[in-house]
Design a protein around this motif. Sequence first.
Motif, short mmCIF file in Angstrom:
data_model
loop_
_atom_site.label_atom_id
_atom_site.label_comp_id
_atom_site.label_asym_id
_atom_site.label_seq_id
_atom_site.Cartn_x
_atom_site.Cartn_y
_atom_site.Cartn_z
N UNK A 1 0.85 -1.19 0.00
CA UNK A 1 0.00 0.00 0.00
C UNK A 1 0.88 1.24 0.00
N UNK A 2 0.39 2.30 -0.66
CA UNK A 2 1.16 3.55 -0.71
C UNK A 2 1.59 4.01 0.68
N UNK A 3 2.87 4.37 0.78
CA UNK A 3 3.46 4.94 2.00
C UNK A 3 3.36 3.99 3.20
N UNK A 4 3.28 2.70 2.90
CA UNK A 4 3.12 1.72 3.98
C UNK A 4 4.14 0.59 3.88
N UNK A 5 5.30 0.90 3.30
CA UNK A 5 6.40 -0.06 3.20
C UNK A 5 7.69 0.74 3.03
N UNK A 6 8.83 0.06 3.17
CA UNK A 6 10.13 0.70 3.03
C UNK A 6 10.90 0.02 1.90
N UNK A 7 11.78 0.79 1.26
CA UNK A 7 12.67 0.27 0.22
C UNK A 7 14.11 0.46 0.69
N UNK B 1 6.04 -2.61 9.17
CA UNK B 1 6.00 -2.37 7.73
C UNK B 1 6.88 -3.36 6.95
N UNK B 2 6.44 -3.76 5.76
CA UNK B 2 7.29 -4.60 4.90
C UNK B 2 8.53 -3.83 4.46
N UNK C 1 7.04 4.74 -1.54
CA UNK C 1 7.58 4.22 -0.29
C UNK C 1 7.41 5.22 0.86
N UNK C 2 7.34 4.67 2.07
CA UNK C 2 7.35 5.51 3.28
C UNK C 2 8.71 6.18 3.42
N UNK D 1 19.07 11.52 -5.35
CA UNK D 1 18.58 12.56 -6.26
C UNK D 1 17.13 12.30 -6.65
N UNK D 2 16.83 11.04 -6.94
CA UNK D 2 15.48 10.68 -7.37
C UNK D 2 14.47 10.84 -6.24
N UNK D 3 14.84 10.44 -5.02
CA UNK D 3 13.93 10.61 -3.90
C UNK D 3 13.67 12.09 -3.61
N UNK D 4 14.70 12.92 -3.79
CA UNK D 4 14.54 14.36 -3.59
C UNK D 4 13.50 14.93 -4.55
N UNK D 5 13.60 14.56 -5.82
CA UNK D 5 12.66 15.09 -6.82
C UNK D 5 11.25 14.55 -6.59
N UNK D 6 11.14 13.30 -6.11
CA UNK D 6 9.81 12.70 -5.88
C UNK D 6 9.30 12.94 -4.47
N UNK D 7 10.03 13.75 -3.69
CA UNK D 7 9.62 14.12 -2.32
C UNK D 7 9.42 12.92 -1.42
N UNK D 8 10.31 11.94 -1.53
CA UNK D 8 10.26 10.73 -0.70
C UNK D 8 11.36 10.82 0.36
#
Length: 362
Positions: free
Chosen positions: A200-206, A235-236, A277-278, A289-296
């Motif tokens: 589920x959105x924002x309910x797991x970690x990568x 969380x998964x 991801x959460x 860099x990618x997480x910064x642009x996607x606000x994660x």
Amino acid sequence: MKNITLIAGARPNFMKIAPIIHAIKAAKVNGAEIDYRLVHTGQHYDKKMSSDFFEQLDIPEPHANLVAGGGSQAEQTANIMVRFEKELLANPTDLVLVVGDVTSTMACAITAQKLHTKVAHVEGGIRSNDWSMPEEINRLVTDAITNYFFTTSENANCNLRNSGVKEESIFYVGNTMIDTLLKQRPRFIKPPIWKSLDLQDKNYLVMTLHRPANVDQEAQLKALIDEIIAHTQDLPLIFPVHPRTAKILEQMGIAHPRLHMVEPLSYLEFNYLVERAKVVLTDSGGITEETTVMAVPCMTLRDNTERPETITEGTNELIGTNPKAIAPAMEKLFSGNWKTGGIPHLWDGKTAERIVGHILKL
């Protein structure tokens, strides 16, 4: 006609080169006298770099593959230089453009200069100041013999100025990796694990780990994973694992019901997971860099970074390699106190256009 030879040595290099190729093609359509030749050094063999990879990301097949991978770093450097010298003699060019900080970046820059061919470095000037990283040596050597620097941040500009590079050689253009990210974002692909684990959105970690400091020392790797599992509630945890790291984990017998170790994912699948991801835990520079642009939210498991703008401006925090730093970072995340961050200047999807514009004026 300006002829540009573009160098790629590993999969991430193609993500950085692709927008430049598209910008060159667009310039040609508009009447510009410019063309390119794409050379893959073959530094990294990646089974996922099939025709599907090039097709999915709209990346053209290389004009040449030097098949120079394998062996030690010294052997690899020598192989690339010998084979690229033959390639460059057979196909002279006005400019060799290298990207990033892999061995191919350094080796092709050296070869080009010895054949009196000018060199441009995309991502010039970034520094971790950690000489134990092979990438840092590659950056230092490449930038010492580069003619034109296409930079991602004002921090990189300062590094170059401090090393004596003249202002007229520095072109602050942005980040071509973000060009690719923004172009491909609407096309991200839901990986099979999404459905099989009912994510589920924002309910797991990568999580991604590949640097020797984290994965080569069994005690360090086990301590990191134990702390992460202990402080991530229920969380998964999705862990795309490099085959080399997978062997180490298997030997150590690391397993947990919430820890899901999967094979490396495609670019479109991996970023589908990252975007939703959460939090992302990583020791990779590009992912920050990618997480910064996607606000994660992002936690970097390193003691230094060559991309400080992802910390000062973005959603990334450098928490270090001490496993005990995991708990307070997770407490900050789960309490809702993680910073929002913003997108660095010129990371707008138009970097490649600016690069080609400068090349046409050089």
